[in-house]
Motif scaffolding. Structure first.
Motif, mmCIF file in Angstrom:
data_model
loop_
_atom_site.group_PDB
_atom_site.id
_atom_site.type_symbol
_atom_site.label_atom_id
_atom_site.label_comp_id
_atom_site.label_asym_id
_atom_site.label_seq_id
_atom_site.Cartn_x
_atom_site.Cartn_y
_atom_site.Cartn_z
ATOM 1 N N ARG A 145 1.225 -11.256 0.629
ATOM 2 C CA ARG A 145 0.526 -12.490 0.973
ATOM 3 C C ARG A 145 -0.793 -12.530 0.213
ATOM 4 O O ARG A 145 -1.476 -11.522 0.096
ATOM 5 C CB ARG A 145 0.270 -12.573 2.487
ATOM 6 N N PRO A 146 -1.147 -13.698 -0.348
ATOM 7 C CA PRO A 146 -2.348 -13.776 -1.190
ATOM 8 C C PRO A 146 -3.627 -13.483 -0.404
ATOM 9 O O PRO A 146 -3.751 -13.841 0.768
ATOM 10 C CB PRO A 146 -2.323 -15.222 -1.703
ATOM 11 N N ALA A 147 -4.561 -12.828 -1.076
ATOM 12 C CA ALA A 147 -5.858 -12.530 -0.465
ATOM 13 C C ALA A 147 -6.837 -13.658 -0.781
ATOM 14 O O ALA A 147 -6.901 -14.119 -1.925
ATOM 15 C CB ALA A 147 -6.396 -11.208 -0.994
ATOM 16 N N PRO A 148 -7.610 -14.110 0.207
ATOM 17 C CA PRO A 148 -8.549 -15.208 -0.045
ATOM 18 C C PRO A 148 -9.773 -14.785 -0.857
ATOM 19 O O PRO A 148 -10.489 -15.640 -1.378
ATOM 20 C CB PRO A 148 -8.953 -15.655 1.363
ATOM 21 N N PRO A 182 -12.816 -7.728 3.107
ATOM 22 C CA PRO A 182 -12.418 -8.756 4.072
ATOM 23 C C PRO A 182 -11.217 -9.574 3.615
ATOM 24 O O PRO A 182 -10.341 -9.904 4.410
ATOM 25 C CB PRO A 182 -13.681 -9.631 4.194
ATOM 26 N N GLY A 183 -11.156 -9.883 2.316
ATOM 27 C CA GLY A 183 -10.001 -10.612 1.806
ATOM 28 C C GLY A 183 -8.731 -9.789 1.891
ATOM 29 O O GLY A 183 -7.660 -10.295 2.237
ATOM 30 N N GLY A 184 -8.834 -8.493 1.575
ATOM 31 C CA GLY A 184 -7.674 -7.615 1.690
ATOM 32 C C GLY A 184 -7.190 -7.476 3.114
ATOM 33 O O GLY A 184 -5.978 -7.450 3.371
ATOM 34 N N SER A 227 -5.217 -11.194 -6.194
ATOM 35 C CA SER A 227 -4.801 -10.039 -5.409
ATOM 36 C C SER A 227 -4.021 -10.489 -4.183
ATOM 37 O O SER A 227 -4.014 -11.668 -3.817
ATOM 38 C CB SER A 227 -6.024 -9.214 -4.975
ATOM 39 N N SER A 228 -3.382 -9.519 -3.540
ATOM 40 C CA SER A 228 -2.565 -9.824 -2.366
ATOM 41 C C SER A 228 -2.504 -8.605 -1.458
ATOM 42 O O SER A 228 -2.805 -7.482 -1.865
ATOM 43 C CB SER A 228 -1.141 -10.220 -2.794
ATOM 44 N N GLY A 229 -2.128 -8.845 -0.221
ATOM 45 C CA GLY A 229 -1.832 -7.763 0.703
ATOM 46 C C GLY A 229 -0.370 -7.387 0.537
ATOM 47 O O GLY A 229 0.512 -8.249 0.624
ATOM 48 N N LEU A 230 -0.099 -6.122 0.268
ATOM 49 C CA LEU A 230 1.255 -5.655 -0.003
ATOM 50 C C LEU A 230 1.699 -4.687 1.083
ATOM 51 O O LEU A 230 1.054 -3.659 1.313
ATOM 52 C CB LEU A 230 1.304 -4.971 -1.371
ATOM 53 N N VAL A 231 2.789 -5.038 1.766
ATOM 54 C CA VAL A 231 3.349 -4.193 2.825
ATOM 55 C C VAL A 231 4.799 -3.894 2.472
ATOM 56 O O VAL A 231 5.578 -4.811 2.196
ATOM 57 C CB VAL A 231 3.282 -4.880 4.201
#
Length: 217
Positions: A184-187, A192-194, A154-158
């Motif tokens: 950007r990749p989510a840890p 919290p990762g998102g 998964s990743s954060g998408l803006v």
């Protein structure tokens, strides 16, 4: 034969009611857990403009436009592998304020490194008092989600659109417009990762917007 004295009927009923209430207290459900609040984290330092760098022209920054879902503090995610069209909220996690407000604060700080940044009311006051109308930067926040390509990835998408406008007596004119998409990749595959991924993606998107605005002439 001696008998123990009995309680009057009213007292006996009250005692039974009290016992029932005390017994019921142990069966009451726990209070619902309070939602965890997140933001982008503290700004520990801002980039410094070179000492000999000229100040850039004053800029007005309009409030960031967003859809109804992005004007609420919900942390949203998409399961692209199941249904990419559905936006889902995390149940016990929230932003401290709506995403468009978080980005506005961060963007204003970044723009202010080399220029004076006004809000729309301040810009209108300057226009009335000094007869000068600065350029206005308008931002539309179109996507802000924790995006799952698969259950484990998964990743954060803006995604946002920036429009630079010059106002004049004859009306407004668009000087430039550009869209920005950052992932950007989510840890981790949870709220919290998102949050970490979306904060990182937002910082990159903001840096790209600032660099773009600075080069528009």
């Amino acid at each position: 034969m001696n008998y123990a004295p009995s309680l009057p009927t009213g007292l006996r009923a009250g005692a039974l009611l009290l016992a029932a209430l005390l017994a019921g207290c142990g069966a009451l459900p726990d209070r619902p857990a309070r939602a965890t609040l997140y933001d982008f984290g503290p700004v520990l330092s801002l980039p410094q403009a070179p000492a000999d760098a000229a100040r850039l022209p004053t800029l007005a920054l309009a409030e960031i436009d967003a859809g109804a879902r992005l004007e609420s503090p919900q942390i949203l995610y998409r399961l692209a592998y199941a249904d990419a069209n559905e936006m889902r909220p995390y149940g016990q996690s929230r932003w401290s304020m709506a995403p468009n407000q978080l980005i506005y604060q961060r963007l204003r700080d970044a723009l202010a490194v080399q220029r004076t940044v006004l809000n729309r009311e301040e810009s209108a006051t300057l226009a009335r008092s000094a007869g000068r109308v600065p350029r206005t930067l308008r931002i539309s926040l179109d996507e802000f989600s924790h995006y799952f390509e698969s259950p484990t990835r998964s990743s954060g998408l803006v995604r946002l659109r920036a429009t630079l406008i010059q106002s004049a007596a004859g009306g407004d004119s668009v000087l430039a417009q550009r869209s920005f998409v950052v992932q950007r990749p989510a840890p981790s595959a949870d709220a919290p990762g998102g949050v970490k991924a979306l904060a990182a993606a937002s910082d990159v998107a903001i840096a790209e917007v600032v660099a773009w605005v600075d080069q528009v002439r």
